[in-house]
Design an enzyme around this catalytic site. Structure first.
Site, PDB file in Angstrom:
ATOM      1  N   ALA A 101      43.838  39.894  34.773  1.00  0.00           N
ATOM      2  CA  ALA A 101      42.559  39.289  35.165  1.00  0.00           C
ATOM      3  C   ALA A 101      42.644  37.971  35.921  1.00  0.00           C
ATOM      4  O   ALA A 101      41.675  37.591  36.574  1.00  0.00           O
ATOM      5  CB  ALA A 101      41.685  39.100  33.931  1.00  0.00           C
ATOM      6  N   GLY A 156      40.511  35.455  37.924  1.00  0.00           N
ATOM      7  CA  GLY A 156      39.217  35.740  37.298  1.00  0.00           C
ATOM      8  C   GLY A 156      38.147  36.280  38.233  1.00  0.00           C
ATOM      9  O   GLY A 156      36.993  36.412  37.824  1.00  0.00           O
ATOM     10  N   GLY A 157      38.507  36.595  39.475  1.00  0.00           N
ATOM     11  CA  GLY A 157      37.501  37.093  40.423  1.00  0.00           C
ATOM     12  C   GLY A 157      36.746  38.296  39.872  1.00  0.00           C
ATOM     13  O   GLY A 157      35.512  38.306  39.826  1.00  0.00           O
ATOM     14  N   LYS A 158      37.501  39.286  39.421  1.00  0.00           N
ATOM     15  CA  LYS A 158      36.825  40.513  38.982  1.00  0.00           C
ATOM     16  C   LYS A 158      36.215  40.336  37.600  1.00  0.00           C
ATOM     17  O   LYS A 158      35.190  40.946  37.288  1.00  0.00           O
ATOM     18  CB  LYS A 158      37.781  41.695  39.047  1.00  0.00           C
ATOM     19  CG  LYS A 158      38.208  41.935  40.485  1.00  0.00           C
ATOM     20  CD  LYS A 158      39.115  43.078  40.690  1.00  0.00           C
ATOM     21  CE  LYS A 158      39.694  43.048  42.090  1.00  0.00           C
ATOM     22  NZ  LYS A 158      40.619  41.914  42.349  1.00  0.00           N
ATOM     23  N   GLU A 169      45.441  38.001  30.672  1.00  0.00           N
ATOM     24  CA  GLU A 169      46.460  37.682  31.689  1.00  0.00           C
ATOM     25  C   GLU A 169      47.783  37.464  30.973  1.00  0.00           C
ATOM     26  O   GLU A 169      47.866  36.674  30.037  1.00  0.00           O
ATOM     27  CB  GLU A 169      46.047  36.429  32.480  1.00  0.00           C
ATOM     28  CG  GLU A 169      47.120  35.856  33.366  1.00  0.00           C
ATOM     29  CD  GLU A 169      47.725  36.836  34.377  1.00  0.00           C
ATOM     30  OE1 GLU A 169      46.973  37.591  35.030  1.00  0.00           O
ATOM     31  OE2 GLU A 169      48.969  36.853  34.506  1.00  0.00           O
ATOM     32  N   CYS A 181      45.813  45.690  45.977  1.00  0.00           N
ATOM     33  CA  CYS A 181      45.518  45.147  47.311  1.00  0.00           C
ATOM     34  C   CYS A 181      46.659  45.509  48.236  1.00  0.00           C
ATOM     35  O   CYS A 181      47.185  44.674  48.951  1.00  0.00           O
ATOM     36  CB  CYS A 181      45.246  43.651  47.248  1.00  0.00           C
ATOM     37  SG  CYS A 181      46.588  42.691  46.576  1.00  0.00           S
TER      38      CYS A 181
HETATM   39  N1  SAM Z   1      42.144  40.633  38.859  1.00  0.00           N
HETATM   40  C1  SAM Z   1      42.487  39.332  39.384  1.00  0.00           C
HETATM   41  C2  SAM Z   1      41.273  38.767  40.100  1.00  0.00           C
HETATM   42  O1  SAM Z   1      40.401  39.506  40.523  1.00  0.00           O
HETATM   43  O2  SAM Z   1      41.188  37.525  40.206  1.00  0.00           O
HETATM   44  C3  SAM Z   1      43.721  39.387  40.257  1.00  0.00           C
HETATM   45  C4  SAM Z   1      44.892  40.005  39.536  1.00  0.00           C
HETATM   46  S1  SAM Z   1      46.402  40.063  40.422  1.00  0.00           S
HETATM   47  C5  SAM Z   1      46.127  41.312  41.576  1.00  0.00           C
HETATM   48  C6  SAM Z   1      47.460  40.840  39.250  1.00  0.00           C
HETATM   49  C7  SAM Z   1      47.728  40.066  37.979  1.00  0.00           C
HETATM   50  O3  SAM Z   1      48.630  40.835  37.175  1.00  0.00           O
HETATM   51  C8  SAM Z   1      48.379  38.711  38.172  1.00  0.00           C
HETATM   52  O4  SAM Z   1      47.588  37.712  37.575  1.00  0.00           O
HETATM   53  C9  SAM Z   1      49.720  38.838  37.453  1.00  0.00           C
HETATM   54  O5  SAM Z   1      50.109  37.657  36.791  1.00  0.00           O
HETATM   55  C10 SAM Z   1      49.470  39.953  36.465  1.00  0.00           C
HETATM   56  N2  SAM Z   1      50.715  40.668  36.049  1.00  0.00           N
HETATM   57  C11 SAM Z   1      51.963  40.529  36.554  1.00  0.00           C
HETATM   58  N3  SAM Z   1      52.815  41.324  35.887  1.00  0.00           N
HETATM   59  C12 SAM Z   1      52.108  41.976  34.962  1.00  0.00           C
HETATM   60  C13 SAM Z   1      52.443  42.920  33.948  1.00  0.00           C
HETATM   61  N4  SAM Z   1      53.687  43.363  33.794  1.00  0.00           N
HETATM   62  N5  SAM Z   1      51.460  43.360  33.137  1.00  0.00           N
HETATM   63  C14 SAM Z   1      50.195  42.929  33.296  1.00  0.00           C
HETATM   64  N6  SAM Z   1      49.828  42.040  34.235  1.00  0.00           N
HETATM   65  C15 SAM Z   1      50.767  41.570  35.068  1.00  0.00           C
END
Ligand code: SAM
Length: 462
Positions: free
Chosen positions: A107, A110-112, A130, A227
């Site tokens: 998360a 936190g956008g979504k 997170e 993305c």
């Molecule tokens: N959903 C967020 C938003 O809308 O602001 C953006 C999320 S970003 C695409 C992916 C997130 O997954 C990052 O914050 C990252 O730290 C986390 N992440 C990295 N490795 C992970 C893992 N093994 N399991 C779960 N989350 C992980």
């Protein structure tokens, strides 16, 4: 833009005759968009501008303002969010009905989660998780500023949360990915990209999905997004969820004029955003429904038999009145601090506490120091703050920035004691006025650090 040769070789055949338009879009500026907080929003305040087509509360900015110097940004009045990713809201609106328990697994920042919080009923629960601790703190800050009391921020590995069998009606996995869709915004995404990394991301995504799958109720909804553009992390993973975990892929309503591209696999509803067709960055989303499994339903009942030990301590009524609709909340202490959490969801909070590492929960009202009860910033930003409980003082832009930099203020013509500062009538924070000065109670970690304060008032929103 200097794209990796392997990326070109893999992506050009997918886009066929759209390739040149795609390249041209990558060389143009990335759009900037904001989404208003529905529960704090007064729509008269937004300047006329283009709105994001798949959102009813988001707008494009003509250029990127210095958001740091807009007090409303700090007050959680809006969130700066990439436009394509707001499409998650469309799936939420279509598939979430009534009161639900939602997990946003990946998360931060936190956008979504802020988007989901806007769309849920007050009796729904949102768990924003997170796995990286420092990022979980930023997530907690953003969720606190957004102000919903029905939110819990956690810092757990997906496998830990997976033990909450059948707990969630909806899970969003906005997976960590190879970030091809961010090439225009983030040059680091280009230098880190490799075919090997795409493969590693796909494997990690499948591990995350398999780990979290047991926590989804039978019939529950999984929203999967990335993305990035490649097939491995997108359609192939959706196919893998469908076939290996047991799910049905569901369609999402769209309009042709939104410019969303379909899935690259026949018979698989999935939604792709390309910068030459939609005003935003690259994005992929699919929605899946979990097929019924008997075992999950049984375990779900076991989870609910958790023994609850409610605190017997009570908060004096005068402090409870800091919240509007106080009868909807359970008030409980943690050390010297007092929290409010929606009573209908309080037993869920207990269950979460026995399994997960909680970073923030509900609304922190304040903390006792001797006989003094110091109101907390979480209360100020809460959508349930009873503004009538405090003397308020609406400050100008310069004073608001001074406050947010956590500098001392002098409010000699104001009453002594706690004063709620507002800016354009939106709550910003508390001071304790002692006459010759006012102690600034703004959260130390959230203060504006930049000293390059513009000379003129910055207005993102009218
Ligand atoms: N959903 C967020 C938003 O809308 O602001 C953006 C999320 S970003 C695409 C992916 C997130 O997954 C990052 O914050 C990252 O730290 C986390 N992440 C990295 N490795 C992970 C893992 N093994 N399991 C779960 N989350 C992980």
């Amino acid at each position: 833009m200097n794209l990796p040769a392997d990326f070109i070789m893999r992506t050009q055949p997918l886009l066929k005759d759209e390739w040149e338009n795609f390249l041209a879009a990558l060389d143009s500026d990335a759009p900037v968009s904001i989404r208003l907080n529905k529960r704090k929003n007064n729509t008269n305040r937004i300047a006329p501008t283009d709105n994001v087509l798949w959102s009813d509360s988001a707008y494009y900015m003509e250029k990127r303002p210095q958001f740091t110097f807009d007090p409303l940004f700090h007050a959680g009045y809006y969130y700066v969010q990439e436009a394509s990713s707001m499409f998650v809201g469309q799936a939420i609106k279509q598939y979430i009905k009534g009161d639900v328990k939602v997990l946003d697994l990946c998360a931060a920042p936190g956008g979504k989660s802020t988007l989901i919080a806007d769309l849920l009923s007050e009796d729904s629960l949102l768990v924003s998780n997170e796995v990286i601790r420092s990022r979980a703190n930023i997530l907690a800050e953003n969720m606190t500023k957004w102000g919903n009391p029905n939110v819990v921020v956690t810092n757990n590995d997906p496998a830990n949360i997976g033990k909450l069998k059948g707990f969630f009606d909806i899970i969003l996995v906005d997976a960590p990915c190879s970030g091809e869709g961010m090439f225009r915004k983030d040059e680091g995404a280009i230098s880190e990209w490799s075919v090997e990394n795409v493969k590693l991301c796909k494997e990690r995504q499948q591990r995350i999905l398999a780990d979290i799958w047991p926590a989804l109720k039978p019939d529950g909804i999984l929203i999967y997004s990335t993305c990035t553009y490649n097939l491995e992390e997108n359609e192939e993973n959706v196919q893998w969820i469908r076939d290996e975990l047991g799910a049905e892929v569901l369609p999402v309503d769209t309009k042709e004029e939104w410019g969303i591209s379909p899935s690259f696999m026949e018979d698989m509803p999935a939604y792709r955003f390309f910068p030459h067709k939609t005003i935003g960055e690259g994005f992929f989303m699919a929605v899946l429904r979990k097929k019924e499994e008997e075992d999950d339903a049984k375990i779900s009942k076991k989870n609910r038999n958790n023994k609850e030990k409610y605190s017997k301590a009570d908060l004096p009524a005068s402090y409870k009145s800091y919240m509007s609709d106080k009868e909807q909340f359970t008030f409980y202490p943690k050390g010297d601090s007092w929290f409010a959490f929606p009573t209908k969801l309080y037993h869920d909070l207990f269950l979460l506490k026995s399994h997960l590492n909680i970073i923030s929960e509900g609304i922190c009202l304040g903390e006792f120091k001797g006989k003094d009860f110091i109101p907390n910033q979480s209360l100020v930003l809460s959508n349930h703050l009873n503004t009538g409980a405090f003397p308020t003082y609406d400050v100008d832009w310069k004073t608001a920035i001074t406050y947010l930099r956590k500098e001392a203020l002098v409010l000699s013509d104001q009453p002594k004691g706690y004063i709620l500062l507002t800016y354009k009538d939106i709550p910003l924070g508390f001071v304790k006025n002692i006459g010759n000065r006012a102690n600034n109670l703004y959260t130390q970690e959230w203060r504006i650090r930049s000293a390059n304060v513009p000379n003129e008032e910055l207005r993102v929103i009218i």
